[in-house]
Design a protein around this motif. Structure first.
Motif, short mmCIF file in Angstrom:
data_model
loop_
_atom_site.label_atom_id
_atom_site.label_comp_id
_atom_site.label_asym_id
_atom_site.label_seq_id
_atom_site.Cartn_x
_atom_site.Cartn_y
_atom_site.Cartn_z
N THR A 268 0.85 -1.20 0.00
CA THR A 268 0.00 0.00 0.00
C THR A 268 0.87 1.24 0.00
OG1 THR A 268 -0.01 -0.17 2.41
CG2 THR A 268 -1.92 -1.05 1.27
N PRO A 269 0.65 2.18 -0.94
CA PRO A 269 1.40 3.43 -0.89
C PRO A 269 1.09 4.16 0.41
CG PRO A 269 0.06 3.27 -2.90
CD PRO A 269 -0.33 2.13 -2.02
N ARG A 270 2.04 5.00 0.88
CA ARG A 270 1.83 5.77 2.10
C ARG A 270 0.54 6.58 1.98
NH1 ARG A 270 4.39 10.80 3.66
NH2 ARG A 270 4.06 11.03 5.90
N GLY A 271 -0.29 6.55 3.03
CA GLY A 271 -1.53 7.31 3.03
C GLY A 271 -2.75 6.53 2.58
N THR A 272 -2.57 5.24 2.27
CA THR A 272 -3.72 4.41 1.87
C THR A 272 -4.67 4.22 3.06
OG1 THR A 272 -2.30 3.19 0.35
CG2 THR A 272 -4.40 2.17 0.91
N PRO A 273 -5.99 4.45 2.89
CA PRO A 273 -6.92 4.24 4.00
C PRO A 273 -6.95 2.76 4.41
CG PRO A 273 -7.96 5.52 2.25
CD PRO A 273 -6.65 5.00 1.71
N ILE A 274 -6.83 2.52 5.71
CA ILE A 274 -6.87 1.15 6.25
C ILE A 274 -8.20 0.98 6.98
CG2 ILE A 274 -5.75 -0.48 7.82
CD1 ILE A 274 -4.20 0.30 5.20
N LEU A 275 -8.89 -0.13 6.66
CA LEU A 275 -10.23 -0.37 7.19
C LEU A 275 -10.23 -1.53 8.17
CD1 LEU A 275 -12.03 -0.33 3.70
CD2 LEU A 275 -11.36 1.64 5.12
N SER A 276 -11.02 -1.41 9.23
CA SER A 276 -11.18 -2.53 10.14
C SER A 276 -11.92 -3.63 9.39
CB SER A 276 -11.99 -2.11 11.37
OG SER A 276 -12.28 -3.23 12.17
N THR A 277 -11.45 -4.88 9.50
CA THR A 277 -12.07 -5.94 8.71
C THR A 277 -13.34 -6.49 9.37
OG1 THR A 277 -10.54 -7.51 9.70
CG2 THR A 277 -9.98 -6.67 7.53
N GLY A 278 -13.61 -6.04 10.61
CA GLY A 278 -14.85 -6.48 11.25
C GLY A 278 -15.27 -5.49 12.31
N ASP A 279 -16.48 -5.64 12.84
CA ASP A 279 -16.90 -4.84 13.98
C ASP A 279 -15.99 -5.19 15.15
OD1 ASP A 279 -18.95 -4.20 12.32
OD2 ASP A 279 -20.56 -4.71 13.72
N GLY A 280 -15.68 -4.22 15.98
CA GLY A 280 -14.82 -4.55 17.12
C GLY A 280 -14.52 -3.37 18.00
N ILE A 281 -13.59 -3.59 18.90
CA ILE A 281 -13.17 -2.56 19.84
C ILE A 281 -11.66 -2.42 19.73
CG2 ILE A 281 -12.94 -2.01 22.30
CD1 ILE A 281 -15.65 -3.56 22.62
N VAL A 282 -11.17 -1.18 19.65
CA VAL A 282 -9.73 -0.94 19.56
C VAL A 282 -9.11 -1.34 20.89
CG1 VAL A 282 -7.92 0.77 19.20
CG2 VAL A 282 -10.09 0.94 17.94
N GLN A 283 -8.31 -2.41 20.85
CA GLN A 283 -7.76 -2.97 22.08
C GLN A 283 -6.50 -2.23 22.50
OE1 GLN A 283 -6.49 -7.04 21.70
NE2 GLN A 283 -7.30 -7.52 23.71
N ARG A 284 -5.64 -1.91 21.56
CA ARG A 284 -4.49 -1.07 21.88
C ARG A 284 -3.94 -0.41 20.64
NH1 ARG A 284 0.82 -4.79 23.30
NH2 ARG A 284 0.61 -6.06 21.46
N ILE A 285 -3.31 0.73 20.87
CA ILE A 285 -2.58 1.39 19.81
C ILE A 285 -1.21 1.67 20.39
CG2 ILE A 285 -4.61 2.46 18.73
CD1 ILE A 285 -3.93 5.04 20.08
N GLY A 286 -0.19 1.81 19.56
CA GLY A 286 1.12 2.05 20.11
C GLY A 286 2.13 2.33 19.03
N ASN A 287 3.38 2.48 19.47
CA ASN A 287 4.47 2.75 18.56
C ASN A 287 5.64 1.87 18.98
OD1 ASN A 287 6.11 3.85 16.65
ND2 ASN A 287 6.06 5.94 17.46
N HIS A 288 5.95 0.88 18.18
CA HIS A 288 7.00 -0.09 18.50
C HIS A 288 8.22 0.24 17.66
CE1 HIS A 288 9.05 -4.02 18.43
NE2 HIS A 288 8.37 -4.34 19.51
N PRO A 289 9.44 0.14 18.24
CA PRO A 289 10.63 0.54 17.47
C PRO A 289 10.77 -0.19 16.13
CG PRO A 289 11.23 -0.62 19.50
CD PRO A 289 9.77 -0.29 19.60
N TYR A 290 10.28 -1.42 16.04
CA TYR A 290 10.42 -2.16 14.79
C TYR A 290 9.09 -2.32 14.04
CZ TYR A 290 15.13 -2.92 16.30
OH TYR A 290 16.42 -2.70 16.70
N ALA A 291 7.99 -2.47 14.80
CA ALA A 291 6.68 -2.65 14.16
C ALA A 291 6.06 -1.31 13.76
CB ALA A 291 5.73 -3.40 15.10
N GLY A 292 6.60 -0.21 14.29
CA GLY A 292 6.06 1.10 13.96
C GLY A 292 4.75 1.37 14.67
#
Ligand SMILES: [Zn+2]
Length: 395
Positions: A264-288
């Motif tokens: 995906t080029p930078r800026g591509t909209p990313i969609l949740s693939t199902g109904d759900g609840i955001v469990q965590r967000i973060g910034n990992h040195p390698y996973a970004g």
């Protein structure tokens, strides 16, 4: 700026030295073990530097963690153990995640660290909670003893049948069966909804967990809508497939690839693939920058290397909801989305896995489903206001 100068600086914000590190020499082994208990505000970097462990070791451990994110958000109270050899070199980092699970980062011959998880045998036991609506469903459910997560699960499972704001009246009743995971007789802290029933004046709405991890109503019809296969509006080229043992494009070493990479080029909209609840967000040195979404059934999804995150932790999202813009954060060879699908806690190939299709209980299993459902209904109807009736369950 596309890359943080040192990604370890601002992440890892939640680990600990613990007031008193306990040092235990391993007699005759030449190994020394140091124990720590995670306390609020501690960071892995502080612990490592207080013990004189080179930052290079922490970097290699974080590198091994990129496919797992086990170190990204350590909970206070987590126990961990560092093992040193005679030369005072770190050979292993072990984390006790819960009463049943321990994660190890073990130094290998070529001085990288390898991830491994052990899991003790567990069993699920259940209890029934019942309540009456007085005020909001949330307030009524809290009074009945449900946790916030369990309340969110009930709403998520029944919201396609019931409007929780408009349909509920004082005096309506609900009952749920909650399963708790035990290792021996110790709780692992994991719980799941086994069944929920909401009785309005004339109608009853139900959801039952079945052995496939999906939820169905009393008649065996799926209560959740279908999943999307792709986390994007259109499919993208797969730049790296899901693999148990791939050669890493940057390190050249063999390691599992727990997801699929989409070009995906930078800026591509990313969609949740199902109904759900955001469990965590973060910034990992390698996973970004990353997002984990809990879909309330057996399914979880994970999205890595994001450019911008558009949701908050705890936010409810619908299937197809725009949750982020893809990017190139963390360590990555170019803009792409790394997308993972976990089924019952195990990473699975998101492009091949069976995903919820809003289908009914498979015909071959209908008999067993009916039997289990009749039993759960009976239990929910007859239990007292809070019953400890234990339903042994191996699944
Ligand atoms: Zn990837």
């Amino acid at each position: 700026m596309t890359q943080a100068p040192d990604p370890l600086e601002d992440s890892l914000a939640t680990i600990t030295p613990g007031a008193g590190a306990e040092i235990q020499p391993g007699p005759g082994t030449g190994l020394t073990a140091v124990h720590h208990r995670v306390e609020p505000g501690d960071t892995l970097s502080t612990i490592f530097s207080s013990l004189g462990v080179p930052m290079a070791d922490l970097r290699k451990i974080m590198e091994a963690d990129a496919e797992y994110l086990a170190l990204a958000t350590l909970q206070p109270g987590t126990e961990f153990r560092l093992t040193f050899d005679e030369a005072n070199q770190l050979t292993e980092l072990a984390l006790e995640i819960d009463a049943a699970r321990t994660i190890f980062f073990t130094k290998t011959d070529d001085a990288t660290f390898e991830y491994r998880q052990t899991e003790a045998e567990t069993q699920w036991v259940s209890e029934v909670l019942r309540g009456t609506i007085e005020g909001s469903f949330y307030a009524s459910a809290i009074r009945a003893g449900l946790t916030e997560n369990q309340i969110a699960s009930v709403s998520q499972l029944l919201k396609h049948q019931v409007d929780f704001r408009r349909d509920l009246r004082a005096g309506d009743r609900f009952s749920v069966i909650i399963g708790q995971e035990l290792a021996g007789d110790e709780s692992t802290g994991k719980s799941r909804l086994e069944a929920a029933s909401l009785q309005l004046r004339s109608d009853t709405y139900t959801a039952f967990r079945f052995e496939d991890g999906n939820y169905y109503d009393e008649n065996g019809k799926s209560v959740l809508p279908a999943f999307r296969r792709w986390p994007t509006t259109t499919p993208y080229r797969v730049s790296s497939h899901f693999s148990r043992n791939r050669i890493h494009p940057v390190t050249g070493r063999k390691a599992p690839h727990n997801g699929v990479d989409l070009a995906t080029p930078r800026g591509t909209p990313i969609l949740s693939t199902g109904d759900g609840i955001v469990q965590r967000i973060g910034n990992h040195p390698y996973a970004g920058k990353y997002i984990d979404i809990d879909h309330g059934n057996a399914y979880k999804t994970r999205y890595l290397h994001l450019d911008r995150i558009l949701v908050r932790k705890g936010e409810k999202v619908q299937r197809g909801h725009k949750i982020a813009l893809s990017g190139n954060t963390g360590r990555s060879t170019g803009p792409h989305l790394h997308f993972e699908l976990h089924i019952n806690g195990r990473p699975t190939d998101p492009l091949k896995a069976e995903i919820p299709t809003a289908a009914d209980v498979p015909q071959a299993l209908a008999g067993r489903f009916e039997e289990e459902t009749a039993f759960k209904l009976e239990v929910m109807r007859n239990a007292g206001s809070r019953s400890n009736l234990m339903l042994a369950d191996k699944s």
